[in-house]
Every structure is written in C-alpha cells, then in structure tokens.
Design a protein around this motif. Sequence first.
Motif, PDB file in Angstrom:
ATOM      1  N   ARG A 171      13.053  47.843  -7.748  1.00 21.18           N
ATOM      2  CA  ARG A 171      13.895  49.031  -7.857  1.00 21.18           C
ATOM      3  C   ARG A 171      14.939  48.890  -8.965  1.00 21.18           C
ATOM      4  O   ARG A 171      15.558  47.841  -9.106  1.00 21.18           O
ATOM      5  N   ASP A 172      15.092  49.969  -9.714  1.00 26.21           N
ATOM      6  CA  ASP A 172      16.119  50.049 -10.762  1.00 26.21           C
ATOM      7  C   ASP A 172      15.973  48.961 -11.823  1.00 26.21           C
ATOM      8  O   ASP A 172      16.942  48.630 -12.520  1.00 26.21           O
ATOM      9  N   GLY A 173      14.770  48.400 -11.939  1.00 27.36           N
ATOM     10  CA  GLY A 173      14.520  47.413 -12.981  1.00 27.36           C
ATOM     11  C   GLY A 173      15.195  46.077 -12.765  1.00 27.36           C
ATOM     12  O   GLY A 173      15.228  45.237 -13.665  1.00 27.36           O
ATOM     13  N   LEU A 174      15.738  45.846 -11.563  1.00 26.08           N
ATOM     14  CA  LEU A 174      16.443  44.599 -11.290  1.00 26.08           C
ATOM     15  C   LEU A 174      15.567  43.692 -10.423  1.00 26.08           C
ATOM     16  O   LEU A 174      15.289  43.997  -9.261  1.00 26.08           O
ATOM     17  N   LEU A 175      15.117  42.584 -10.991  1.00 24.02           N
ATOM     18  CA  LEU A 175      14.278  41.640 -10.268  1.00 24.02           C
ATOM     19  C   LEU A 175      15.128  40.797  -9.338  1.00 24.02           C
ATOM     20  O   LEU A 175      16.075  40.150  -9.766  1.00 24.02           O
TER      21      LEU A 175
END
Length: 237
Positions: A171-175
């Motif tokens: 989600r939201d490009g946050l690993l």
Amino acid sequence: MLLARVKQPRFRLEIPVVDDSPASISQLALDVFRDLPIKRKGSAARLLIIYPNTTLTETAAKAFKPQSSSFVEHMDISSVTNGDTKILTSADVAVFLAPEASQLAIMKTVTDSLYPRPVVIFNPKWGFEEESSFGELEGFLGTFEVVYSFMGLEVRGLLSKRKGMVFRCVRDGLLSGEKWSVLVEEEGQLKVISRFKERPSIHEVENVLYNLMAINSPITKSAKFLKDLVSNVTGKK
C-alpha cells in the motif's frame, strides 16, 4: 572516498486477465498508466512503455492516442536489440509490458542502462514457478519487488474442488514486510486461510487447498461422526 550505490527501484505487478489479446492488454495499460501520479520537477514524469512485439506496440499507441501526451512513449523491445536506445535517455520510469521469457537478457541490459531510474515489470508472460529454470537471470528477477499480485488457482479433490487466490499488495508504495495471503472462495466471498512470509510455491498453495478440502470433505466428516458415535457407545476415545 567511495559513495554508496543507490538502489534502483524495481517493481513487479501481476494483474489477472481473461483476455490477453493486444487490444485487451493495451486497454489495461491505458487504464493503469494514463494518469500515473508521479511528478518530476513540477511536471508529469516521462513514462516509457516497452512492449514485447510490434503488434502490441502499434495497438497500444492507438489506444493511447485519444489520451495523447508527450509524457508517455511507446517502444518495441526489438528496437533496443537493434541498437536504438536514444528513447531510453529521456525516460523517468520504464515499464516492461507483458514481456516474454526469451527477452529476459535484453530486459536486464535495459534495466541496467536505466539506472538509477525506476523499472517495472507488468504482467510477465511466464509463471512464477518457471523462474527457477532461468539460470542466472532468476537472480535478476529476484531484484524486483512484487508490489501487487492477485493470481488464481483451482484444485480438484475426489468429491469437490476449490478455487484459491494468492494475493499481495504493497500500500502507498511503502514496503513494510507485507505477507503473501492464500484466500479461498466460500459462499461468494474470499476468505484468508493462510499467510506466507515469502511467495509460496504452487505446491505449497495446492497443499493448503487440499488440506482444507480434506477437512471439509463428506468422507472426513463421516469418519469423525462414526468415531464420536463409537466413543459415546463404548465410553472410549
């Protein structure tokens, strides 16, 4: 003093499709990438979409034409093979759309030449279980982080069958260590039945579904009923 090498963002998306014709894949690319919310110095990022063949390149260019933008470029991967690499220098983000396994070597060359700019593999034409046979290129694919995957699987037992899904979403490009979920369809809804830290193999997913089928099978339930009945009569378990 040597400076640390910045890691190149490499991502992978896997979206299931019923129709993998050039027109359908082109429309999917348009839906996903036409409004890419990435900015660079106040303007939209320059997106380069690299296709596996000329047919898909031409079909996609036509699909994007009504939404024409100077920030989206289309390129056939054979152009890179033939030495035409000028277009690569202007791209801020590159996407390999539906690439073939036979093109992995050139994909690696292109990815290295784009460093440190982000690269995306979108709907590769090979299955995950095939990657172990790719030799040293398996390591190259391992540098791509799966940020979205939703792939289906069906297994058949003696008296029933189960439809399952393997799912992961960042989600939201946050690993942040997102796990892989195995879901099954029950009464029209998807239910999570297992989670894996690493991407599960097809055999691991099949085992999860087979075990679930065994637990819920009429044979297993009948055996449990008979065992409980005998225990109640004899007083022994």
